[in-house]
Design a protein around this motif. Structure first.
Motif, mmCIF file in Angstrom:
data_model
loop_
_atom_site.group_PDB
_atom_site.id
_atom_site.type_symbol
_atom_site.label_atom_id
_atom_site.label_comp_id
_atom_site.label_asym_id
_atom_site.label_seq_id
_atom_site.Cartn_x
_atom_site.Cartn_y
_atom_site.Cartn_z
ATOM 1 N N VAL A 12 46.267 4.930 58.563
ATOM 2 C CA VAL A 12 47.226 4.852 59.653
ATOM 3 C C VAL A 12 48.044 6.136 59.696
ATOM 4 N N GLN A 13 48.478 6.519 60.878
ATOM 5 C CA GLN A 13 49.296 7.714 61.031
ATOM 6 C C GLN A 13 50.736 7.449 60.608
ATOM 7 N N ALA A 14 51.409 8.490 60.154
ATOM 8 C CA ALA A 14 52.821 8.368 59.819
ATOM 9 C C ALA A 14 53.592 7.824 61.009
ATOM 10 N N GLY A 15 54.500 6.894 60.732
ATOM 11 C CA GLY A 15 55.266 6.247 61.780
ATOM 12 C C GLY A 15 54.617 4.992 62.317
ATOM 13 N N GLY A 16 53.395 4.750 61.927
ATOM 14 C CA GLY A 16 52.659 3.604 62.412
ATOM 15 C C GLY A 16 52.933 2.339 61.628
ATOM 16 N N SER A 17 52.208 1.291 61.993
ATOM 17 C CA SER A 17 52.384 -0.025 61.390
ATOM 18 C C SER A 17 51.053 -0.580 60.916
ATOM 19 N N LEU A 18 51.146 -1.508 59.986
ATOM 20 C CA LEU A 18 49.969 -2.143 59.428
ATOM 21 C C LEU A 18 50.383 -3.505 58.885
ATOM 22 N N ARG A 19 49.510 -4.497 59.004
ATOM 23 C CA ARG A 19 49.779 -5.805 58.430
ATOM 24 C C ARG A 19 48.713 -6.157 57.410
ATOM 25 N N LEU A 20 49.150 -6.412 56.192
ATOM 26 C CA LEU A 20 48.263 -6.838 55.128
ATOM 27 C C LEU A 20 48.264 -8.353 55.030
ATOM 28 N N SER A 21 47.123 -8.910 54.652
ATOM 29 C CA SER A 21 46.995 -10.341 54.449
ATOM 30 C C SER A 21 46.415 -10.609 53.070
ATOM 31 N N CYS A 22 46.798 -11.729 52.498
ATOM 32 C CA CYS A 22 46.251 -12.169 51.220
ATOM 33 C C CYS A 22 45.991 -13.659 51.309
ATOM 34 N N VAL A 23 44.738 -14.043 51.139
ATOM 35 C CA VAL A 23 44.342 -15.445 51.184
ATOM 36 C C VAL A 23 44.118 -15.953 49.766
ATOM 37 N N GLY A 24 44.791 -17.041 49.423
ATOM 38 C CA GLY A 24 44.659 -17.630 48.103
ATOM 39 C C GLY A 24 43.765 -18.860 48.121
ATOM 40 N N SER A 25 43.084 -19.093 47.004
ATOM 41 C CA SER A 25 42.256 -20.278 46.854
ATOM 42 C C SER A 25 42.224 -20.681 45.385
ATOM 43 N N GLY A 26 41.880 -21.946 45.124
ATOM 44 C CA GLY A 26 41.791 -22.424 43.757
ATOM 45 C C GLY A 26 43.113 -22.862 43.156
ATOM 46 N N PHE A 27 44.137 -22.988 43.972
ATOM 47 C CA PHE A 27 45.445 -23.446 43.506
ATOM 48 C C PHE A 27 46.239 -23.994 44.673
ATOM 49 N N THR A 28 47.331 -24.710 44.352
ATOM 50 C CA THR A 28 48.178 -25.271 45.396
ATOM 51 C C THR A 28 49.105 -24.179 45.897
ATOM 52 N N PHE A 29 48.696 -23.551 46.968
ATOM 53 C CA PHE A 29 49.344 -22.336 47.451
ATOM 54 C C PHE A 29 50.847 -22.508 47.664
ATOM 55 N N SER A 30 51.253 -23.617 48.273
ATOM 56 C CA SER A 30 52.651 -23.817 48.635
ATOM 57 C C SER A 30 53.582 -23.910 47.429
ATOM 58 N N ALA A 75 49.926 -23.382 55.494
ATOM 59 C CA ALA A 75 48.810 -24.093 56.096
ATOM 60 C C ALA A 75 47.535 -23.262 56.060
ATOM 61 N N LYS A 76 47.681 -21.944 56.005
ATOM 62 C CA LYS A 76 46.540 -21.040 55.956
ATOM 63 C C LYS A 76 46.339 -20.416 54.586
ATOM 64 N N ASN A 77 47.143 -20.831 53.609
ATOM 65 C CA ASN A 77 47.074 -20.267 52.259
ATOM 66 C C ASN A 77 47.132 -18.743 52.286
ATOM 67 N N THR A 78 48.024 -18.219 53.099
ATOM 68 C CA THR A 78 48.068 -16.785 53.327
ATOM 69 C C THR A 78 49.484 -16.242 53.224
ATOM 70 N N VAL A 79 49.613 -15.100 52.572
ATOM 71 C CA VAL A 79 50.854 -14.352 52.549
ATOM 72 C C VAL A 79 50.605 -13.016 53.232
ATOM 73 N N TYR A 80 51.592 -12.550 53.987
ATOM 74 C CA TYR A 80 51.461 -11.327 54.762
ATOM 75 C C TYR A 80 52.488 -10.294 54.333
ATOM 76 N N LEU A 81 52.151 -9.048 54.566
ATOM 77 C CA LEU A 81 53.108 -7.960 54.436
ATOM 78 C C LEU A 81 52.998 -7.112 55.697
ATOM 79 N N GLN A 82 53.998 -7.230 56.560
ATOM 80 C CA GLN A 82 54.065 -6.425 57.767
ATOM 81 C C GLN A 82 54.795 -5.133 57.446
ATOM 82 N N MET A 83 54.142 -4.011 57.658
ATOM 83 C CA MET A 83 54.702 -2.717 57.328
ATOM 84 C C MET A 83 54.862 -1.880 58.592
ATOM 85 N N SER A 84 56.015 -1.263 58.739
ATOM 86 C CA SER A 84 56.277 -0.394 59.876
ATOM 87 C C SER A 84 56.927 0.893 59.392
#
Length: 119
Positions: A12-30, A75-84
């Protein structure tokens, strides 16, 4: 077995944004605290942000405050990191982590996703 799979990294270019996702499985995510760490070449792994179980209180390192947002969708077993407002210093491998007892988490780790910010 506990598995954490990151995605969303890339170039990504400097000044831009990106969203990372992480999907978990094999455990009670919540019931697990989740978090993001990063490691740049030649440097130690460092915490970026964490989010607790339950109501999901958040914590950010100073460099991430105001630019990055951590969130989770149990509900999606997912954690996000929104970066700007990304800059070249954000270039690193970003890792997802999970822990049933501690915030920030450190018990389980994903394989990482590369984020490269060009100037």
């Amino acid at each position: 077995q506990v598995q954490l799979v990151e995605s969303g990294g890339g170039l990504v270019q400097a000044g831009g944004s990106l969203r990372l996702s992480c999907v978990g499985s094999g455990f009670t995510f919540s019931r697990y605290a989740m978090g993001w760490y990063r490691q740049a070449p030649g440097k130690e792994r460092e915490l970026v942000a964490a989010i607790s179980w339950g109501i999901g209180g958040t914590y950010y390192k100073d460099f991430a405050k105001g630019r990055f947002t951590i969130s989770r969708d149990n509900a999606k077993n997912t954690v996000y990191l929104q970066m700007s407002s990304l800059n070249p210093d954000d270039t690193a491998v970003y890792y997802c982590a999970a822990d049933p007892n501690r915030v920030p988490p450190r018990d389980y780790w994903g394989q990482g996703t590369q984020v490269t910010v060009s100037s």
